[in-house]
Structure formats: C-alpha cells, structure tokens
Design an enzyme around this catalytic site. Structure first.
Site, PDB file in Angstrom:
ATOM      1  N   SER A 150       1.528  -6.304   5.058  1.00 28.11           N
ATOM      2  CA  SER A 150       1.571  -7.192   3.901  1.00 28.11           C
ATOM      3  C   SER A 150       2.066  -6.446   2.671  1.00 28.11           C
ATOM      4  O   SER A 150       1.608  -5.343   2.380  1.00 28.11           O
ATOM      5  CB  SER A 150       0.167  -7.725   3.571  1.00 28.11           C
ATOM      6  OG  SER A 150      -0.459  -8.304   4.698  1.00 28.11           O
TER       7      SER A 150
ATOM      8  N   ASN B 276       2.353  -2.960  -3.535  1.00 25.46           N
ATOM      9  CA  ASN B 276       1.876  -2.059  -2.488  1.00 25.46           C
ATOM     10  C   ASN B 276       2.220  -2.664  -1.141  1.00 25.46           C
ATOM     11  O   ASN B 276       2.374  -3.878  -1.020  1.00 25.46           O
ATOM     12  CB  ASN B 276       0.349  -1.880  -2.600  1.00 25.46           C
ATOM     13  CG  ASN B 276      -0.198  -0.900  -1.572  1.00 25.46           C
ATOM     14  OD1 ASN B 276       0.428   0.130  -1.294  1.00 25.46           O
ATOM     15  ND2 ASN B 276      -1.346  -1.210  -0.991  1.00 25.46           N
TER      16      ASN B 276
ATOM     17  N   ASP C  71      -6.739  -3.380  -2.115  1.00 25.52           N
ATOM     18  CA  ASP C  71      -6.108  -4.133  -1.009  1.00 25.52           C
ATOM     19  C   ASP C  71      -6.390  -5.626  -1.127  1.00 25.52           C
ATOM     20  O   ASP C  71      -6.324  -6.356  -0.124  1.00 25.52           O
ATOM     21  CB  ASP C  71      -6.579  -3.621   0.363  1.00 25.52           C
ATOM     22  CG  ASP C  71      -6.197  -2.176   0.605  1.00 25.52           C
ATOM     23  OD1 ASP C  71      -5.179  -1.722   0.055  1.00 25.52           O
ATOM     24  OD2 ASP C  71      -6.937  -1.492   1.346  1.00 25.52           O
TER      25      ASP C  71
ATOM     26  N   HIS D 139       0.629  -2.717   2.732  1.00 27.65           N
ATOM     27  CA  HIS D 139      -0.597  -2.374   3.455  1.00 27.65           C
ATOM     28  C   HIS D 139      -0.408  -2.740   4.927  1.00 27.65           C
ATOM     29  O   HIS D 139       0.082  -3.827   5.234  1.00 27.65           O
ATOM     30  CB  HIS D 139      -1.784  -3.136   2.864  1.00 27.65           C
ATOM     31  CG  HIS D 139      -3.083  -2.804   3.531  1.00 27.65           C
ATOM     32  ND1 HIS D 139      -3.791  -1.654   3.235  1.00 27.65           N
ATOM     33  CD2 HIS D 139      -3.771  -3.444   4.503  1.00 27.65           C
ATOM     34  CE1 HIS D 139      -4.877  -1.613   3.999  1.00 27.65           C
ATOM     35  NE2 HIS D 139      -4.882  -2.686   4.777  1.00 27.65           N
TER      36      HIS D 139
HETATM   37  C1  GAR Z   1       2.684   2.765   5.812  1.00 27.55           C
HETATM   38  O1  GAR Z   1       2.512   2.282   7.119  1.00 27.55           O
HETATM   39  C2  GAR Z   1       1.883   1.963   4.827  1.00 27.55           C
HETATM   40  O2  GAR Z   1       1.709   0.624   5.222  1.00 27.55           O
HETATM   41  C3  GAR Z   1       0.567   2.688   4.845  1.00 27.55           C
HETATM   42  O3  GAR Z   1       0.886   4.040   4.971  1.00 27.55           O
HETATM   43  C4  GAR Z   1       2.100   4.167   5.694  1.00 27.55           C
HETATM   44  C5  GAR Z   1       3.011   5.100   4.935  1.00 27.55           C
HETATM   45  O4  GAR Z   1       4.142   5.415   5.680  1.00 27.55           O
HETATM   46  N1  GAR Z   1      -0.151   2.439   3.633  1.00 27.55           N
HETATM   47  C6  GAR Z   1      -1.483   2.421   3.543  1.00 27.55           C
HETATM   48  O5  GAR Z   1      -2.204   2.651   4.496  1.00 27.55           O
HETATM   49  C7  GAR Z   1      -2.025   2.102   2.172  1.00 27.55           C
HETATM   50  N2  GAR Z   1      -3.455   2.067   2.175  1.00 27.55           N
HETATM   51  P1  GAR Z   1       5.422   6.042   4.989  1.00 27.55           P
HETATM   52  O6  GAR Z   1       4.962   7.220   4.151  1.00 27.55           O
HETATM   53  O7  GAR Z   1       6.273   6.483   6.139  1.00 27.55           O
HETATM   54  O8  GAR Z   1       6.079   4.967   4.148  1.00 27.55           O
END
Ligand code: GAR
Length: 210
Positions: free
Chosen positions: A136, A107, A145, A109
């Site tokens: 991360s 994942n 997480d 985060h």
């Molecule tokens: C990313 O910034 C990721 O780190 C976050 O969602 C965004 C997705 O962007 N993830 C979380 O918050 C997980 N809990 P994307 O769809 O453009 O890759």
C-alpha cells in the site's frame, strides 16, 4: 520542476524504481536528495550512481527521536522538497516531523493496509494463511502505518508460497505503484484531504471497465 527528497534505510529498490521513472520522464519531478539513517544502505550507492546528492544521517548520533527529527528537518529543508518519499525508511517519525510536512509525505508499506501494520508483514500474512497479500502507498500521518491509503497492489498467495518468493512478488508490485503515486502527487492530481486521499483530473478509465 517539482522537487523530491527520498528517505531510505536499506536496499533502495523502491528508490531505484523512482530513479528509473525519472530517467524516463515519468516521475513528474526530480529527486534532489536521498537521505539514509544507515551508512551501509545500498540505496546510497544507487543515488550516487544516478548523480543524486546522498546524505547519511546516523540515528545513533542523536539522543532521542525529537533530536534526530530536528536534524532530519534541517537537511530536508536545505533541499526545499515538494514531496518527501519514504522508501524503506525504517524509523518512526515524531508528530513534530509529520505536522511540518503534513500532506507532503508518502510511504509504501508491505501489506494491504489496514492489515498487518508494523513489521514482519510477509511472515505474518503467511502464518495466517491469507489468500491475498500486497503493498500500500499511503499518506503519512501521526498514526503509524495508519494514514490514508492512496493505492494498493494485490498479489495472490500460493499454497506453498515461500517467504522469499512472496517478498519478491510484493516488491515487484511496489516498484510499479510507487512511481505512479508519486507522479500523481507531483502533477497535482493527488492530495490529502480532510477525509482521506483525493484524486483530481485522472485519466478516464477505459470504456468497458466495470
Ligand atoms: C519495502 O518492501 C517497503 O515496503 C518496506 O521496506 C522495503 C524496502 O525495500 N517498508 C516497510 O517495511 C516500512 N515499514 P527497498 O529498500 O528495496 O525499497
């Protein structure tokens, strides 16, 4: 070729970074399917444009998390992946799911874990006035997480940093580190050990590195 399934819920910019890496032969595997819990996720368009099988599995159609995850497992197993990449997949996974794919789920985060687990990480970091923030990559375990961190990217937070530009800065770094972590895993250089992430056969650091 090693097989990768990517789970998304939204824009899919991290998915795009993985697609681009694959196109440049820098992923160490092939993205065989993209699964979204939302039908309006833009990442589905990115998948289709790249010729990747795109599947929508709407969570509203299932009674509970267990039922959803059972359906998710069915779709995933059809594609027999070596690695499952969560790329902005905004659902909590059940222990059943996590155990089935133990050590095979990564994942990303948007924080320097263990700081700011959960949601609204960028705003919370700004509210606290931190000097550094980031993203991360970690292995997924039962702890939300909380799985072992594989790699982090740090960004400096400016005096008058806006939420929008902070998100932009962090996401740009996400797009750099996620394909690297995925590649390490797919090349067998990264795995989940009992005590955390383990790294093998890494290239030697450049001489002079301190
Ligand atoms: C990313 O910034 C990721 O780190 C976050 O969602 C965004 C997705 O962007 N993830 C979380 O918050 C997980 N809990 P994307 O769809 O453009 O890759």
């Amino acid at each position: 070729k090693r097989r990768v399934v990517v789970l998304i819920s939204g824009n899919g910019s991290n998915l795009q970074a993985l697609i681009d890496a694959q196109r440049h032969d820098e992923l160490g595997g092939e993205i065989v399917a993209v699964i979204s819990n939302r039908g309006d996720a833009y990442g589905l368009v990115r998948a289709k444009e790249a010729g990747i099988d795109a599947v929508v599995l709407p969570h509203q159609e299932y009674d509970d998390r267990e039922a959803y995850d059972r359906a998710l497992i069915k779709v995933i197993d059809r594609h027999a992946p070596d690695l499952i990449v969560l790329a902005g997949f905004m659902r909590i996974l059940t222990p059943m799911f996590v155990h089935r794919y133990a050590g095979r789920v990564l994942n990303i985060h948007p924080s320097l874990l263990p700081a700011y687990q959960g949601l609204h990480t960028h705003q919370r970091a700004l509210d606290d006035g931190v000097a550094e923030h980031g993203a991360s990559v970690h292995f997924v375990t039962e702890e939300l997480d909380g799985g072992p961190v594989v790699m982090q990217a740090v960004v400096k937070v400016g005096e008058n940093q806006s939420l929008e530009t902070l998100v932009e800065k962090v996401q740009a770094r996400e797009h750099l580190i996620y394909p690297i972590a995925a590649r390490w895993f797919l090349e067998g250089r990264l795995r989940l050990g009992a005590e955390g992430a383990l790294f093998d056969n890494m290239p030697l650091p450049p001489t002079g590195l301190r």
